[in-house]
Scaffold this motif. Structure first.
Motif, mmCIF file in Angstrom:
data_model
loop_
_atom_site.group_PDB
_atom_site.id
_atom_site.type_symbol
_atom_site.label_atom_id
_atom_site.label_comp_id
_atom_site.label_asym_id
_atom_site.label_seq_id
_atom_site.Cartn_x
_atom_site.Cartn_y
_atom_site.Cartn_z
ATOM 1 N N ASP A 1 22.968 -7.524 7.333
ATOM 2 C CA ASP A 1 24.015 -7.213 6.372
ATOM 3 C C ASP A 1 24.077 -8.357 5.353
ATOM 4 O O ASP A 1 24.466 -9.466 5.695
ATOM 5 C CB ASP A 1 25.349 -7.076 7.127
ATOM 6 N N VAL A 2 23.622 -8.072 4.132
ATOM 7 C CA VAL A 2 23.558 -9.114 3.102
ATOM 8 C C VAL A 2 24.673 -8.887 2.090
ATOM 9 O O VAL A 2 24.883 -7.755 1.626
ATOM 10 C CB VAL A 2 22.187 -9.094 2.387
ATOM 11 N N PHE B 1 17.859 -2.686 4.705
ATOM 12 C CA PHE B 1 18.916 -3.638 5.036
ATOM 13 C C PHE B 1 20.186 -3.191 4.335
ATOM 14 O O PHE B 1 20.153 -2.290 3.486
ATOM 15 C CB PHE B 1 18.526 -5.077 4.654
ATOM 16 N N THR B 2 21.297 -3.778 4.719
ATOM 17 C CA THR B 2 22.560 -3.415 4.079
ATOM 18 C C THR B 2 22.832 -4.443 2.984
ATOM 19 O O THR B 2 22.841 -5.641 3.249
ATOM 20 C CB THR B 2 23.714 -3.409 5.100
ATOM 21 N N LEU B 3 23.017 -3.951 1.763
ATOM 22 C CA LEU B 3 23.264 -4.844 0.635
ATOM 23 C C LEU B 3 24.614 -4.493 0.031
ATOM 24 O O LEU B 3 24.813 -3.380 -0.467
ATOM 25 C CB LEU B 3 22.143 -4.693 -0.403
ATOM 26 N N THR C 1 20.183 -0.086 1.978
ATOM 27 C CA THR C 1 19.294 -0.204 0.835
ATOM 28 C C THR C 1 17.855 -0.288 1.326
ATOM 29 O O THR C 1 17.581 -0.946 2.334
ATOM 30 C CB THR C 1 19.644 -1.493 0.047
ATOM 31 N N GLU C 2 16.955 0.374 0.616
ATOM 32 C CA GLU C 2 15.538 0.275 0.966
ATOM 33 C C GLU C 2 14.823 -0.412 -0.183
ATOM 34 O O GLU C 2 14.942 -0.014 -1.353
ATOM 35 C CB GLU C 2 14.932 1.653 1.216
ATOM 36 N N VAL C 3 14.113 -1.481 0.145
ATOM 37 C CA VAL C 3 13.353 -2.206 -0.875
ATOM 38 C C VAL C 3 11.953 -2.423 -0.343
ATOM 39 O O VAL C 3 11.761 -2.752 0.832
ATOM 40 C CB VAL C 3 14.008 -3.578 -1.186
ATOM 41 N N SER C 4 10.979 -2.192 -1.217
ATOM 42 C CA SER C 4 9.605 -2.469 -0.830
ATOM 43 C C SER C 4 9.180 -3.776 -1.507
ATOM 44 O O SER C 4 9.036 -3.825 -2.730
ATOM 45 C CB SER C 4 8.728 -1.297 -1.272
ATOM 46 N N ALA C 5 9.051 -4.837 -0.714
ATOM 47 C CA ALA C 5 8.669 -6.154 -1.253
ATOM 48 C C ALA C 5 7.933 -6.900 -0.153
ATOM 49 O O ALA C 5 8.141 -6.624 1.029
ATOM 50 C CB ALA C 5 9.924 -6.929 -1.686
ATOM 51 N N PRO C 6 7.082 -7.853 -0.518
ATOM 52 C CA PRO C 6 6.364 -8.618 0.507
ATOM 53 C C PRO C 6 7.346 -9.336 1.432
ATOM 54 O O PRO C 6 8.381 -9.824 0.975
ATOM 55 C CB PRO C 6 5.556 -9.642 -0.298
ATOM 56 N N SER C 7 7.012 -9.394 2.711
ATOM 57 C CA SER C 7 7.975 -9.953 3.663
ATOM 58 C C SER C 7 8.181 -11.450 3.464
ATOM 59 O O SER C 7 9.187 -11.994 3.886
ATOM 60 C CB SER C 7 7.550 -9.657 5.108
ATOM 61 N N GLU D 1 15.113 -9.842 -8.589
ATOM 62 C CA GLU D 1 14.064 -9.078 -9.278
ATOM 63 C C GLU D 1 14.000 -7.628 -8.816
ATOM 64 O O GLU D 1 13.862 -6.722 -9.631
ATOM 65 C CB GLU D 1 12.703 -9.760 -9.046
ATOM 66 N N ASP D 2 14.057 -7.399 -7.501
ATOM 67 C CA ASP D 2 13.890 -6.032 -6.991
ATOM 68 C C ASP D 2 15.212 -5.278 -6.978
ATOM 69 O O ASP D 2 15.231 -4.065 -7.122
ATOM 70 C CB ASP D 2 13.287 -6.064 -5.586
ATOM 71 N N CYS D 3 16.313 -5.998 -6.784
ATOM 72 C CA CYS D 3 17.611 -5.326 -6.708
ATOM 73 C C CYS D 3 18.415 -5.481 -8.005
ATOM 74 O O CYS D 3 19.466 -4.872 -8.152
ATOM 75 C CB CYS D 3 18.428 -5.863 -5.533
ATOM 76 N N GLY D 4 17.949 -6.332 -8.920
ATOM 77 C CA GLY D 4 18.636 -6.500 -10.202
ATOM 78 C C GLY D 4 19.977 -7.197 -10.089
ATOM 79 O O GLY D 4 20.809 -7.119 -10.998
ATOM 80 N N LEU D 5 20.205 -7.898 -8.988
ATOM 81 C CA LEU D 5 21.491 -8.593 -8.809
ATOM 82 C C LEU D 5 21.304 -10.067 -9.166
ATOM 83 O O LEU D 5 20.911 -10.883 -8.340
ATOM 84 C CB LEU D 5 21.986 -8.441 -7.365
#
Lengths: 163, 322
Positions: free
Chosen positions: A68-69, A3-5, A10-16, A26-30
């Protein structure tokens, strides 16, 4: 998942079904995106998805695939709205502030493009889902109207019952 | 993913598969352990599912259209301003940007006992309605023998007033169309389900007839923004060239598990002009048949005044149209 962050793919591996709010923090540190109620009542977790403010506590991560987030970190560079929040004292403890700013950002952008200052009622309805327990809202409304070009002393003519 | 692929995925996942739109109510239901699905199938990205379009004789709204899309759409504002207003004043702006038409119609009731893990109430298949003797200020005033929760849908009453139809797609491509009025189930009819969707069926779209119906909506709530209605009223009337009502519906929301038609008011309006006298009499009988509870008798009076307000809105539109 892609997704676009804040403008970057950006590529993130997290449960849907992980909440977008938790993926961002938590995953992106934002950690600019805050959790208040976790139920869509308080607006502290507001982010923009494809330009629209939504409650990130109510969005499963899987739903933003290819979207786009934009979070408060994506506004670095200080927009007129952020400057107005500073000059008008629109923040106290700061927990609600990122959500307030992202909720109001599309309104400010629209009003600036149309060269108008949104009426108090419009500002209030825009922020109907954003709670602030410090400011009493007056300074926040004034900041938004000031960002749209109102002079500080003209902004936010609050009628008694809404003050 | 297409409608048929979504239906196939749901059929494969039975039992324990659930369809989702934006998932606004679904999050709550998961936390409250009212649903425990093994599989969720999102309908949000089905091509065309968010479309709003006017055809020759109907305005068609896809079930995944968001409340804000409905509120802002030019054709909706022109044909069904009451629907635009109901969609545009439900919940908060951030929720309206996500919440869907189908989700609004199919969301489960907001009764605190239904939502509480500690209360095995009638609607969850339990033995009693805790609200009957408990907190019920905002509960039903019609059909109050059993479960007294109310429908949480603000779009339901408006769509019933507009005589809208709902298209439902089922397993194997079977589809059916029914009046929105028939979608909702009375508490006394079915204490555990609110809408007449069968297993594996999906709500695909709603169609509003372009019949020149003059329509208005009025909502009474404690706070001016982001609040559930205490009472809401939707009215749709057709008039002849002299301003005489040839057909009309007056539908109440937040007073029962279904959008509640005020038939006595409807009868009174038929073949009349909306004079002060007609509006007053129509409002007086709007709560006929109400059986309020210990702590929600105020809703009967609110119904009457809200119906009067709504009929006055209708009269202003009629006066402008003649």
């Amino acid at each position: 998942m892609l997704f676009t962050l804040n403008g970057k793919i950006t590529e993130v591996s997290a449960p849907s079904m992980k909440r977008l709010l938790d993926v961002l923090r938590e995953d992106c540190g934002l950690t600019g995106t805050k959790e208040g109620c976790g139920e869509g009542e308080c607006g502290a977790c507001t982010v923009l998805v494809d330009g629209l403010p939504i409650n990130s506590c109510l969005v499963p991560f899987g739903q933003v695939q290819n979207a786009d987030v934009k979070t408060i970190e994506g506004l670095i560079g200080h927009t007129d709205l952020q400057k107005a929040f500073v000059s008008e004292c629109g923040a106290q403890c700061g927990i609600c502030t990122p959500g307030m700013i992202l909720m109001a950002a599309p309104l400010v952008e629209r009003a600036q493009a149309e060269g108008r200052i949104p009426a108090l009622a419009e500002v209030q309805e825009t922020l109907a889902g954003n709670l602030c327990r410090c400011t009493g809202y007056v300074a926040i409304y004034r900041a938004i109207q000031t960002a749209c070009g109102a002079k500080s002393e003209q902004a936010s003519v609050i009628s008694g019952e809404n003050g | 993913m297409s409608w048929d692929e979504a239906l196939a995925a749901l059929a494969d996942g039975e039992p324990g598969a659930i369809a989702k739109g934006a998932g606004i109510d679904l999050w709550d239901l998961l936390k409250e352990e009212i649903v425990k699905p093994d599989l969720m199938v999102s309908l949000l990205n089905i091509p065309g599912a968010k479309d709003i379009a006017k055809s020759d004789n109907t305005l068609v709204i896809g079930s995944m259209a968001t409340l804000q899309m409905i509120a802002d759409h030019t054709d909706v504002i022109q044909v069904a301003p009451s629907l635009a207003q109901a969609a545009g004043s439900a919940a908060s702006p951030a929720i309206r940007n996500a919440a869907t038409l189908a989700g609004n119609l199919c969301q489960r009731p907001r009764c605190g006992y239904f939502r509480s893990l500690l209360h095995p109430c009638l609607r969850k298949g339990g033995g009693r309605c805790f609200a009957q003797d408990g907190h019920h200020q905002n509960h039903a005033i019609f059909d109050t023998e059993g479960c007294i929760a109310t429908s949480a849908s603000s779009l339901g009453p408006v769509l019933v007033a507009l005589e809208a139809m709902v298209s439902v797609r089922g397993p194997g491509g079977a589809s059916r169309t029914l009046p929105v009025e028939k979608l909702f189930l009375m508490a006394s009819q079915n204490p555990t389900r609110e809408v007449d969707l069968r297993t594996g069926e999906l709500l695909e779209r709603v169609s509003i007839p372009l019949a020149g119906t003059i329509n208005a909506y009025h909502k009474v709530r404690a706070r001016d923004g982001f609040d559930w209605p205490m009472v809401e009223v939707a009215v749709g009337v057709r008039i002849d060239s002299r301003g005489i009502i040839t057909s009309g519906r007056v539908v109440l929301g937040a007073v029962a598990m279904v959008p509640w038609r005020a038939f006595e008011t409807e009868k009174l309006l038929l073949n009349t002009k909306l004079t002060n006298d007609v509006i007053r009499k129509g409002a007086d009988v709007a709560a006929a048949g109400a059986r309020p509870l210990r702590d929600n008798r105020h809703k009967v009076d609110i119904v009457r005044s809200a119906v009067r307000e709504t009929l006055e809105k209708v009269r202003r539109i009629v006066d402008g149209a003649l």
